[in-house]
Design a protein around this motif. Structure first.
Motif, PDB file in Angstrom:
ATOM      1  N   GLU A 246       0.839  -1.194   0.000  1.00  0.00           N
ATOM      2  CA  GLU A 246       0.000   0.000   0.000  1.00  0.00           C
ATOM      3  C   GLU A 246       0.875   1.245   0.000  1.00  0.00           C
ATOM      4  O   GLU A 246       2.090   1.168   0.228  1.00  0.00           O
ATOM      5  CB  GLU A 246      -0.909  -0.008   1.229  1.00  0.00           C
ATOM      6  N   ARG A 247       0.225   2.378  -0.223  1.00  0.00           N
ATOM      7  CA  ARG A 247       0.988   3.625  -0.248  1.00  0.00           C
ATOM      8  C   ARG A 247       1.695   3.887   1.081  1.00  0.00           C
ATOM      9  O   ARG A 247       2.785   4.450   1.126  1.00  0.00           O
ATOM     10  CB  ARG A 247       0.055   4.801  -0.576  1.00  0.00           C
ATOM     11  N   SER A 248       1.072   3.465   2.181  1.00  0.00           N
ATOM     12  CA  SER A 248       1.665   3.714   3.498  1.00  0.00           C
ATOM     13  C   SER A 248       2.913   2.868   3.750  1.00  0.00           C
ATOM     14  O   SER A 248       3.637   3.104   4.714  1.00  0.00           O
ATOM     15  CB  SER A 248       0.635   3.440   4.598  1.00  0.00           C
ATOM     16  N   VAL A 278      -6.726   7.189  -7.924  1.00  0.00           N
ATOM     17  CA  VAL A 278      -7.814   6.890  -7.002  1.00  0.00           C
ATOM     18  C   VAL A 278      -8.340   8.207  -6.462  1.00  0.00           C
ATOM     19  O   VAL A 278      -7.559   9.080  -6.053  1.00  0.00           O
ATOM     20  CB  VAL A 278      -7.333   5.998  -5.843  1.00  0.00           C
ATOM     21  N   LEU A 279      -9.685   8.376  -6.488  1.00  0.00           N
ATOM     22  CA  LEU A 279     -10.288   9.553  -5.871  1.00  0.00           C
ATOM     23  C   LEU A 279     -10.341   9.352  -4.366  1.00  0.00           C
ATOM     24  O   LEU A 279     -10.933   8.402  -3.865  1.00  0.00           O
ATOM     25  CB  LEU A 279     -11.700   9.769  -6.414  1.00  0.00           C
ATOM     26  N   VAL A 280      -9.679  10.243  -3.669  1.00  0.00           N
ATOM     27  CA  VAL A 280      -9.637  10.126  -2.213  1.00  0.00           C
ATOM     28  C   VAL A 280     -10.556  11.150  -1.537  1.00  0.00           C
ATOM     29  O   VAL A 280     -10.811  11.046  -0.331  1.00  0.00           O
ATOM     30  CB  VAL A 280      -8.197  10.304  -1.713  1.00  0.00           C
ATOM     31  N   ALA A 281     -11.064  12.143  -2.288  1.00  0.00           N
ATOM     32  CA  ALA A 281     -12.008  13.121  -1.733  1.00  0.00           C
ATOM     33  C   ALA A 281     -12.929  13.589  -2.846  1.00  0.00           C
ATOM     34  O   ALA A 281     -12.484  13.915  -3.951  1.00  0.00           O
ATOM     35  CB  ALA A 281     -11.278  14.297  -1.099  1.00  0.00           C
ATOM     36  N   THR A 282     -14.229  13.604  -2.587  1.00  0.00           N
ATOM     37  CA  THR A 282     -15.223  14.054  -3.586  1.00  0.00           C
ATOM     38  C   THR A 282     -16.208  15.012  -2.905  1.00  0.00           C
ATOM     39  O   THR A 282     -16.052  15.338  -1.728  1.00  0.00           O
ATOM     40  CB  THR A 282     -15.971  12.854  -4.160  1.00  0.00           C
ATOM     41  N   CYS A 298     -12.379  18.096  -5.357  1.00  0.00           N
ATOM     42  CA  CYS A 298     -12.080  16.736  -5.800  1.00  0.00           C
ATOM     43  C   CYS A 298     -10.594  16.481  -5.612  1.00  0.00           C
ATOM     44  O   CYS A 298      -9.770  17.310  -6.029  1.00  0.00           O
ATOM     45  CB  CYS A 298     -12.480  16.555  -7.268  1.00  0.00           C
ATOM     46  N   GLU A 299     -10.255  15.349  -4.960  1.00  0.00           N
ATOM     47  CA  GLU A 299      -8.843  15.028  -4.685  1.00  0.00           C
ATOM     48  C   GLU A 299      -8.559  13.614  -5.159  1.00  0.00           C
ATOM     49  O   GLU A 299      -9.346  12.692  -4.920  1.00  0.00           O
ATOM     50  CB  GLU A 299      -8.553  15.146  -3.186  1.00  0.00           C
ATOM     51  N   ALA A 300      -7.430  13.467  -5.841  1.00  0.00           N
ATOM     52  CA  ALA A 300      -7.047  12.162  -6.383  1.00  0.00           C
ATOM     53  C   ALA A 300      -5.601  11.856  -6.047  1.00  0.00           C
ATOM     54  O   ALA A 300      -4.798  12.756  -5.790  1.00  0.00           O
ATOM     55  CB  ALA A 300      -7.257  12.128  -7.878  1.00  0.00           C
ATOM     56  N   ALA A 301      -5.261  10.565  -6.039  1.00  0.00           N
ATOM     57  CA  ALA A 301      -3.890  10.121  -5.754  1.00  0.00           C
ATOM     58  C   ALA A 301      -3.520   9.048  -6.757  1.00  0.00           C
ATOM     59  O   ALA A 301      -4.369   8.321  -7.281  1.00  0.00           O
ATOM     60  CB  ALA A 301      -3.785   9.584  -4.332  1.00  0.00           C
TER      61      ALA A 301
END
Length: 331
Positions: A246-248, A278-282, A298-301
């Protein structure tokens, strides 16, 4: 001191001649013996008498005063003798010097001391424990016994263990145990030192440690103790495996080996490869009155860094309209 009086007999020449009385000082604790008697006594007792030098004239002289007509006095020397005797009874050995633990550096000289007292003089023999049994230490050029002590000219790792010094004579025996620890510097190395893994794939870090003794091996991530789980686990103390990265999970990993005297660590970096956006905030929809202001975020990673675009009713939203302001704050 005791004083005895010797009265001279009356001579044959008649009562007109007078002889003085002789006073002689005799030490109470040292009766006078003839020289041949002393030598015979010494031979019978197995002793040696050693004349001692005079320290003080007053201590080593006995004065004989003669009440002669002229009032003169005479002085006679009395020599003192020191008797040195050998033990008459046998004494079992008693160990007076030994060490329970000895630590040495690799390829350095080391001594395992053992000294004892007893009569007859005791003999020494060294044993080494092997599990539940023991055997005499094999002496040679590198391992020597000097007196009761065992000397290792160059200590090896395999010399570490428990040794026993056994002292005995004709009337008894005694033993002492010594643990020897031979140490070498610690080191740790992680391979690969740097790897790039796509999200969702597996990663593995292998830690190679050297040195003696190694009492503990632990893992850190970014300088903090590593938290393990069903996904992040230690296959062995020196092997770390991460399932479904995972990213972490990206960051620096450390493998630490330690003992009571020192620590050493190896370091490796885990990087992330390509990651799908991946959309992490909408945002949620809303109902507004005409002329009211409204904003949406809108936030994506992802990796590489994704780009964002806006659409309204399926058509691209243009930022040229004066009423619309489009900004990107996502990464």
């Amino acid at each position: 001191m005791a004083v005895d009086t010797v009265q001279q007999p009356e001579p044959c020449g008649g009562p007109d001649l007078h002889f003085p009385t002789l006073n002689r000082a005799v030490p109470e604790h040292n009766p006078v013996k003839r020289a041949d008697d002393v030598e015979r006594d010494n031979q019978d007792a197995g002793t040696t008498d050693i004349p001692t030098a005079s320290q003080d004239a007053a201590d080593n002289q006995s004065t004989m005063d003669s009440s002669l007509r002229g009032g003169a006095s005479e002085t006679a020397d009395v020599s003192e003798r020191l008797l040195v005797t050998s033990p008459q009874n046998s004494v079992p050995p008693r160990i007076t010097d030994s060490r329970s633990h000895v630590q040495a550096h690799y390829r350095q000289p080391v001594e395992l001391p053992c000294a004892a007292q007893g009569f007859p003089l005791p003999s020494y023999i060294w044993f080494r424990s092997h599990g539940g049994s023991s055997s005499p230490v094999a002496l040679g050029e590198r391992i020597r016994q000097v007196g009761g002590s065992l000397f290792l000219r160059s200590a090896h790792i395999e010399d570490s263990g428990r040794y026993m010094c056994v002292v005995n004579n004709t009337v008894g025996a005694e033993r002492a145990s010594t643990s020897l620890l031979v140490t070498t510097p610690l080191s740790a190395y992680i391979s690969p030192q740097q790897q790039t893994v796509d999200v969702g794939r597996a990663a593995q870090l292998n830690c190679t440690t050297e040195g003696h003794p190694q009492l503990a091996v632990s893992w850190l991530k970014d300088g903090h103790p590593l938290t393990t789980s069903s996904r992040v686990r230690l296959v062995a103390p020196q092997i770390l495996r991460i399932e479904h990265v995972e990213r972490s999970d990206k960051g620096m990993y450390q493998c630490v080996v330690s003992n009571n005297d020192e620590t050493a660590q190896g370091t490796a970096e885990l990087r992330l490869g390509d990651v799908a956006p991946v959309l992490v905030a909408t945002f949620a929809g809303g109902t507004l009155r005409p002329g009211a202001a409204w904003s949406a975020q809108c936030e994506a990673a992802g990796s590489p860094l994704p780009t964002l675009s806006w659409q309204r009713d399926g058509a691209p939203l243009s930022s040229d309209e004066q009423r619309l302001q489009v900004g990107f704050c996502a990464a």
